[in-house]
Design an enzyme around this catalytic site. Structure first.
Site, short mmCIF file in Angstrom:
data_model
loop_
_atom_site.label_atom_id
_atom_site.label_comp_id
_atom_site.label_asym_id
_atom_site.label_seq_id
_atom_site.Cartn_x
_atom_site.Cartn_y
_atom_site.Cartn_z
N HIS A 1 48.92 33.10 9.69
CA HIS A 1 49.52 31.84 10.11
C HIS A 1 48.35 30.92 10.46
O HIS A 1 47.39 31.39 11.09
CB HIS A 1 50.42 32.05 11.34
CG HIS A 1 51.50 33.06 11.10
ND1 HIS A 1 52.75 32.73 10.64
CD2 HIS A 1 51.49 34.43 11.23
CE1 HIS A 1 53.47 33.84 10.53
NE2 HIS A 1 52.73 34.89 10.86
N HIS B 1 48.49 38.95 11.08
CA HIS B 1 49.49 39.96 11.43
C HIS B 1 49.46 41.09 10.42
O HIS B 1 49.53 40.84 9.21
CB HIS B 1 50.89 39.33 11.44
CG HIS B 1 51.09 38.38 12.57
ND1 HIS B 1 51.99 37.35 12.53
CD2 HIS B 1 50.48 38.30 13.78
CE1 HIS B 1 51.94 36.67 13.66
NE2 HIS B 1 51.03 37.25 14.45
N HIS C 1 55.47 31.29 2.05
CA HIS C 1 55.44 31.12 3.50
C HIS C 1 54.08 31.47 4.08
O HIS C 1 53.73 31.02 5.17
CB HIS C 1 56.50 32.00 4.17
CG HIS C 1 57.88 31.78 3.65
ND1 HIS C 1 58.58 30.61 3.86
CD2 HIS C 1 58.69 32.56 2.88
CE1 HIS C 1 59.76 30.70 3.28
NE2 HIS C 1 59.85 31.86 2.67
N GLU D 1 50.26 31.67 16.25
CA GLU D 1 51.66 31.73 16.71
C GLU D 1 51.71 32.06 18.20
O GLU D 1 52.34 31.33 18.98
CB GLU D 1 52.43 32.78 15.90
CG GLU D 1 52.56 32.39 14.43
CD GLU D 1 53.80 32.92 13.77
OE1 GLU D 1 53.99 34.16 13.75
OE2 GLU D 1 54.60 32.10 13.29
N THR E 1 58.69 36.57 13.34
CA THR E 1 58.54 35.15 13.67
C THR E 1 59.01 34.26 12.52
O THR E 1 58.85 33.04 12.56
CB THR E 1 57.08 34.79 14.01
OG1 THR E 1 56.30 34.91 12.80
CG2 THR E 1 56.53 35.69 15.09
N THR E 2 59.61 34.91 11.49
CA THR E 2 60.24 34.14 10.42
C THR E 2 61.68 34.62 10.29
O THR E 2 61.99 35.75 10.72
CB THR E 2 59.56 34.40 9.06
OG1 THR E 2 59.63 35.81 8.79
CG2 THR E 2 58.13 33.94 9.06
N HIS F 1 49.50 39.32 6.64
CA HIS F 1 49.63 37.91 6.29
C HIS F 1 49.03 37.09 7.43
O HIS F 1 48.66 37.64 8.47
CB HIS F 1 51.11 37.53 6.09
CG HIS F 1 51.90 37.73 7.32
ND1 HIS F 1 52.52 38.95 7.62
CD2 HIS F 1 52.12 36.92 8.38
CE1 HIS F 1 53.09 38.84 8.80
NE2 HIS F 1 52.86 37.63 9.29
N1 5EF Z 1 55.12 37.08 11.72
S1 5EF Z 1 55.94 38.31 11.13
O1 5EF Z 1 55.12 39.50 11.22
O2 5EF Z 1 57.22 38.40 11.81
C1 5EF Z 1 56.24 38.03 9.42
C2 5EF Z 1 55.98 36.80 8.84
F1 5EF Z 1 55.60 35.74 9.57
C3 5EF Z 1 56.10 36.62 7.47
F2 5EF Z 1 55.83 35.41 6.92
C4 5EF Z 1 56.50 37.66 6.66
S2 5EF Z 1 56.56 37.41 4.94
O3 5EF Z 1 57.01 38.58 4.29
O4 5EF Z 1 55.21 37.00 4.57
C5 5EF Z 1 57.59 36.06 4.54
C6 5EF Z 1 58.92 36.11 5.20
O5 5EF Z 1 59.39 37.38 5.45
C7 5EF Z 1 56.83 38.89 7.24
N2 5EF Z 1 57.30 39.88 6.39
C8 5EF Z 1 57.99 41.05 6.83
C9 5EF Z 1 59.39 40.72 7.33
C10 5EF Z 1 60.34 41.29 6.27
C11 5EF Z 1 59.51 42.15 5.40
C12 5EF Z 1 59.86 43.04 4.37
C13 5EF Z 1 58.84 43.70 3.67
C14 5EF Z 1 57.50 43.47 3.99
C15 5EF Z 1 57.15 42.60 5.02
C16 5EF Z 1 58.17 42.00 5.70
C17 5EF Z 1 56.67 39.07 8.63
F3 5EF Z 1 56.93 40.26 9.20
ZN ZN Z 2 53.29 36.80 11.06
#
Ligand code: 5EF
Ligand code: ZN
Length: 263
Positions: A93, A117, A66, A104, A198-199, A91
């Protein structure tokens, strides 16, 4: 969980089918419009602690299908918020070579090229991300808007390794570097609102801090981000490019966006 994508049959308009919160309240991102803003003089400068990692502190750079993410050491944290928030991962976007807009959050309907982010969890109250991710006071995400312009040496510290993580679930070790250099100069100027992941699963658990000032990366750096990666596994017959990984702006409803700066 089940697979989800940004476009197509499992695209973002379908997320609520399997992830009900995605169709709920307090969703992110939003279009930060002037009429939502309220100046809040109590908003203190963001203080990041132990962001300056040394080269021997290796980081895991990964393609999770993602986004491109970097897992962060738990010594990194934010102080100055009501609770201590410990870093978990960062990460990005971004858009695509043909449609460079990929942030975003929008500011007065302006979409930037990309967005960084840095995800933190409330370590005063929860032992880890998994326990914090679905709690209303669980997460704090720092957002940085990214424009194409000057070359960015800090981004180069990991962008030069993206060809090692072209496919989903590939990971490489990269030397640590000063994560503070990824942020804009002014940590005292930012937008603040209550929102969500946002996911999927889109939990309304995020205290959002989006810095007022953007950073830049060069066109070549943007293209490496937007063209190097696939959301499919290396062995998959049909490679699926990973770009345009941004959620569309959600309804602000009655939410106010606090700002730490005037004009
Ligand atoms: N835009 S955002 O900040 O809402 C956001 C993302 F957009 C996103 F892509 C991810 S991820 O982990 O790369 C892939 C799907 O969770 C996370 N990951 C987070 C959510 C769940 C989790 C668990 C452990 C470590 C990181 C995350 C995320 F918080
Ligand atoms: Zn993000």
């Amino acid at each position: 969980g089940a697979k989800w994508t940004y476009t197509g049959p499992e695209g973002q308009s379908q997320w609520p089918k399997h992830y009900p919160y995605c169709g709920g309240a307090y969703q992110s991102p939003i279009d930060i419009k002037s009429d939502l803003l309220r100046f809040d003089p109590t908003l203190r400068p963001i203080e990041v602690r132990d962001y300056n990692l040394l080269p021997n502190e290796q980081l895991t750079l990964g393609n999770n299908g993602h986004s491109v993410q970097i897992s962060l050491p738990s010594k990194m944290h934010i102080s100055g918020l009501p609770h201590r928030y410990t870093a978990a991962q960062l990460h990005f976007h971004w858009g695509s070579p043909s449609r460079p807009g990929g942030s975003e959050h929008l500011v007065n309907s302006k979409q930037y090229a990309a967005e960084l982010h840095i995800v933190h969890f409330n370590s005063d109250k929860y032992p880890n991300m998994s326990m914090a991710v679905d709690k209303s006071d669980g997460l704090a995400v720092l957002g940085v808007l990214i424009e194409v312009g000057e070359f960015n040496p800090a981004f180069e510290k990991f962008l030069k390794f993206v060809n090692g993580i072209k496919y989903r679930d590939q990971r490489v070790k990269v030397p640590g570097f000063n994560m503070r250099a990824l942020l804009p100069a002014r940590l005292d100027e930012y937008y603040r609102y209550d929102g969500s992941l946002t996911t999927p699963p889109c939990y309304p658990s995020v205290l959002w801090t989006l810095f007022r000032n953007h950073v830049t990366i060069s066109r070549k750096q943007f293209l490496s981000l937007a063209t190097a990666l696939y959301s499919s596994h290396a062995q998959d017959s049909a490679p699926v490019p990973l770009n345009g990984n941004y959620r569309k702006p959600q309804l602000a409803d009655t939410r106010v966006v606090l700002v730490s700066f005037k004009e």
